[in-house]
Design an enzyme around this catalytic site. Structure first.
Site, short mmCIF file in Angstrom:
data_model
loop_
_atom_site.label_atom_id
_atom_site.label_comp_id
_atom_site.label_asym_id
_atom_site.label_seq_id
_atom_site.Cartn_x
_atom_site.Cartn_y
_atom_site.Cartn_z
N ASP A 477 0.83 -1.20 0.00
CA ASP A 477 0.00 0.00 0.00
C ASP A 477 0.87 1.26 0.00
O ASP A 477 2.07 1.21 0.32
CB ASP A 477 -0.88 -0.04 1.26
CG ASP A 477 -2.18 0.73 1.10
OD1 ASP A 477 -2.29 1.51 0.15
OD2 ASP A 477 -3.07 0.55 1.96
N ASP A 547 -10.81 2.24 -3.43
CA ASP A 547 -11.37 1.98 -2.11
C ASP A 547 -12.89 2.02 -2.15
O ASP A 547 -13.54 1.67 -1.17
CB ASP A 547 -10.86 3.02 -1.11
CG ASP A 547 -9.53 2.60 -0.51
OD1 ASP A 547 -9.16 1.42 -0.67
OD2 ASP A 547 -8.86 3.44 0.11
C1 DGJ Z 1 -5.84 1.96 1.78
C2 DGJ Z 1 -6.24 0.74 1.00
O1 DGJ Z 1 -6.75 1.09 -0.23
C3 DGJ Z 1 -7.24 -0.06 1.84
O2 DGJ Z 1 -7.67 -1.16 1.10
C4 DGJ Z 1 -6.61 -0.46 3.13
O3 DGJ Z 1 -5.56 -1.36 2.89
C5 DGJ Z 1 -6.11 0.76 3.87
N1 DGJ Z 1 -5.28 1.58 3.05
C6 DGJ Z 1 -5.36 0.37 5.12
O4 DGJ Z 1 -4.82 1.43 5.76
#
Ligand code: DGJ
Length: 731
Positions: A477, A547
């Protein structure tokens, strides 16, 4: 022959299966552009040069050199000598002058494709592609530039990059080194780009191109949610299957600029490369700088052909992971199920329920390390929090493996929380400008990956965790853009290298990870889809797309993403309702269908599902296995866009041998007395007969011709957000 040099006419013809790209050497020194489009004979290329319209080449009429430079179609235009359109290259000397003349010197044609030093790029075997190298030189500085063009044997793509070498005695400053430039006659072009924001990435935007410049760019240090390293020029009537498209996509994950410019003479210049705004590279004598790769696609049959060309290129010549051709495990990720509030008991409960329903891998998301119970701390402290995970990681993974499941883990290796042991030990390791407050985002700082010792330290921590237990998958991430751009180690005249060096640091980290853990399935992510680009695809065969996990919002996001990237790359999960981003409630079935058009997985508390929903999970798991090869290897056809018609969305995938297809249809809002929808399918064999299995249970036999030219009537469905899947099999 993929690349032909016509010595008499001083012309290079670059031929892909259905296109020709023509370059000509003018006055013995200028590398001019002559043609890009459907295949034409090499003999015609020279006549297409604008020299016929502009009879004042400098050898004939030196007093009008500026007019020549400002109008001629060039392969790699330089700043400072009289071409006032956007240049592709800008060099500053020690004395502060910003001009260069890259005159042609020689060429080489070789089989295969050179790798780009430390950077991702498309690849191919010797028999798959041929590369033309044009060597040019600026006499005053002795800076040499090699323009590289790779032609693929079976894909209508030309890949371009540029290598700059300083053979002079003094350092020079590269202020701009774009990777590609295309000059072309205007055809009333429109500009297509992918624009968005967090949770609504890559919406398709199409605007007329007026005189002047239209640009897509990122200064965020990543390719970004907001704009995408892609741009296409399309003729006004271009549809999915008609009209012309000239497209460029950048194989890079940092700052970029893509720009279309229409000049007063109705020529259009399309350029793509690292954004010059945050870039200045000091090139010492004997040093080399390599620009990232841009891939160019021409389609004479609309967006559909362009899309399928990019998909083929990325599947066959970019993604390296062994998982490209291996079935990916269906995963369940605990993020939306628990956020930071979990322990090993909760994870094991999720894993148990999931494994009983056929899910194959548990992914433990953010919150397992340091003292991270909110997003306020601990990034950088990549040690397991044993208060949360009693018995440690090994114990957890063993128990998950005993259930027959694989295990995956989340990292955000590029970041550090000010409240972390790592930050306290190395406050100078973050990007910062002395005397200024470091800009926080999500309460975190960015590690200075331009420094080798930082890259090494981060790598060591990540690798130690991966070695400590049986880990099959990593979600990598990156949750903030780069700001307060300063490095404690770079001298002032190299500070402009920071953003690019940062990206090289990320690439180095991922390369090392894949070398040391070759079986690892890597999924990139950046606050959803903020770094969904071909650069990242080189390392990870899948990227978390957004997201926003709401099935209806995902229609636009996945449509824009699939415009360039194969469905097998698009991270998509079934999540809980009401949806956590929007609060919308959609049928479980629709969520499954939309996620099936991606990597497929779950992101919800599976222990809380009703009995009916659990039965649906089993059904979805079955569908995933049944349609896996079709979806991951098939050809993608966009049939209807909810963004355009405001009612429904539809796409299909067709197997390469056209024996099987899968149709997806989503009705967004139900409406009374609406006429039924008749969808014209695509990609089938006209003369073949197909069994059409509408999920309603109705089976029909229809010819490919009837399905494509008359269409398939979609049964009426009551209720909003309904969807159906239709399997089509050749008789
Ligand atoms: C952003 C990601 O897109 C989410 O899926 C998740 O992993 C969060 N970060 C966790 O902080």
């Amino acid at each position: 022959m993929p690349i032909i040099y016509d010595k008499t006419r001083k012309v290079f013809a670059l031929n892909t299966p259905e296109t020709t790209y023509g370059i000509a050497i003018l006055d013995g020194i200028y590398v001019a552009h002559a043609y890009y489009g459907k295949t034409i004979p090499t003999e015609d290329i020279r006549c297409l040069l604008k020299e016929n319209e502009v009879p004042y080449t400098p050898s004939q009429n030196g007093r009008e050199k500026a007019a020549f430079l400002d109008a001629m179609w060039m392969e790699y235009p330089e700043s400072g000598m009289g071409d006032f359109r956007e240049s592709a290259f800008c060099l500053r000397t020690q004395k502060g002058h910003k001009a260069s003349e890259l005159f042609y010197e020689s060429f080489e044609i070789e089989q295969g494709k050179p790798e780009l030093d430390g950077m991702p790029s498309t690849w191919g075997k010797k028999e798959d592609c041929t590369t033309l190298k044009l060597f040019c030189r600026d006499a005053l500085t002795d800076v040499r530039v090699c323009l590289q063009y790779t032609v693929f044997e079976h894909v209508d793509v030309i890949a371009r990059s540029v290598v700059v070498e300083n053979h002079g005695k003094e350092p020079v400053y590269l202020e701009k080194v774009f990777s590609a430039c295309l000059d072309i006659e205007d055809r009333d072009f429109q500009v297509v780009s992918l624009m968005g924001a967090w949770a609504r990435e890559r919406y398709i935007q199409r605007l007329p191109l007026g005189y002047g410049r239209q640009c897509a760019a990122s200064f965020r240090g990543e390719s970004s949610h907001q704009e995408h390293p892609f741009m296409a020029l399309v003729t006004p009537k271009t549809t999915q299957d008609t009209g012309e498209v000239y497209a460029m996509n950048f194989v890079y994950s940092g700052n970029f600029m893509a720009q279309a410019e229409k000049d007063p003479f109705d020529s259009v210049r399309l350029v793509m490369g690292i954004h010059p705004g945050e870039f200045c590279w000091k090139l010492e004598p004997e040093e080399t700088f390599t620009a990232p790769e841009t891939v160019m696609v021409y389609s004479d049959k609309g967006f559909g052909k362009m899309t399928r060309t990019f998909h083929k290129l990325y599947r066959e010549h970019l993604i390296r992971s062994p998982y490209l051709n291996q079935k990916r495990p269906i995963l369940i990720n605990n993020w939306e199920a628990t956020y930071f509030d979990f322990d090993e008991k909760k994870l094991l409960e999720i894993a148990k329920e999931a494994s009983e329903l056929g899910i194959e891998m548990l992914v433990m998301d953010d919150g397992w390390f340091g003292r991270r119970n909110t997003d306020e701390s601990s990034l950088g402290d990549w040690q397991v929090n044993e208060n949360k995970l009693k018995g440690g990681l090994k114990n957890l993974t063993e128990q998950v493996n005993e259930m027959g499941m694989k295990f995956g883990i989340w990292f955000e290796p590029e970041m550090v929380s000010p409240d972390s042991d790592l930050y306290r030990a190395h406050p100078d390791w973050v990007l910062q400008i002395p005397g200024r407050e470091t800009t926080l985002s999500r309460a975190q700082c960015v590690l200075d990956l331009s420094r080798q010792e930082v890259v090494d330290a981060v790598y060591k921590m990540v690798a130690e965790i991966l070695k400590s237990a049986s880990i099959d998958y990593v979600k990598w991430d990156m949750n903030r853009p780069l700001a307060t751009l300063g490095s404690a180690c770079l001298p002032p005249d190299r500070m402009g290298e920071l953003s690019h060096r940062y990206v090289l640091g990320v690439y180095q980290l991922q390369e090392r990870l894949l070398c040391d853990f070759p079986d690892l399935l890597l999924e990139n992510c950046s606050s959803g889809g903020g770094r969904f680009d071909p650069g990242m695809l080189y390392y990870s065969p899948q990227i978390w797309c957004s997201d926003d996990t709401d099935a209806i919002e995902r229609l636009a996001v996945q449509e824009g993403t699939a415009l360039l990237y194969p469905l097998s790359c698009i991270g998509a999960h079934v999540s809980a309702c009401p949806n956590h981003v929007l609060g919308r409630v959609t049928p479980f079935e629709t969520r499954g269908h939309v996620a099936l058009a991606g990597t497929f997985g779950y992101e919800l508390d599976i222990t809380k599902l009703t009995r009916e929903e659990k039965e649906m999970v089993k059904e979805q798991v079955k569908q995933y296995h049944q349609y896996y090869s079709l979806i991951s290897e098939g050809e993608y056809y966009r049939l209807a866009s909810y963004q355009e018609n405001k009612q429904y969305d539809s796409w299909m995938v067709v197997s390469q041998d056209k024996k099987e297809a899968l149709l997806f249809y989503v009705q967004v809002l139900a409406s009374p007395q609406r006429k039924s929808i008749c969808l014209r399918l695509a990609g089938l064999e006209e003369k073949a007969f197909y069994e059409v299995n509408l999920i309603s249970g109705k089976e029909e036999i229809r010819s490919g011709a009837a399905l494509m030219y008359a269409g398939l009537r979609i049964p009426r469905m009551t209720g909003d957000f309904r969807s159906l899947l239709c399997h089509i099999c050749r008789k």
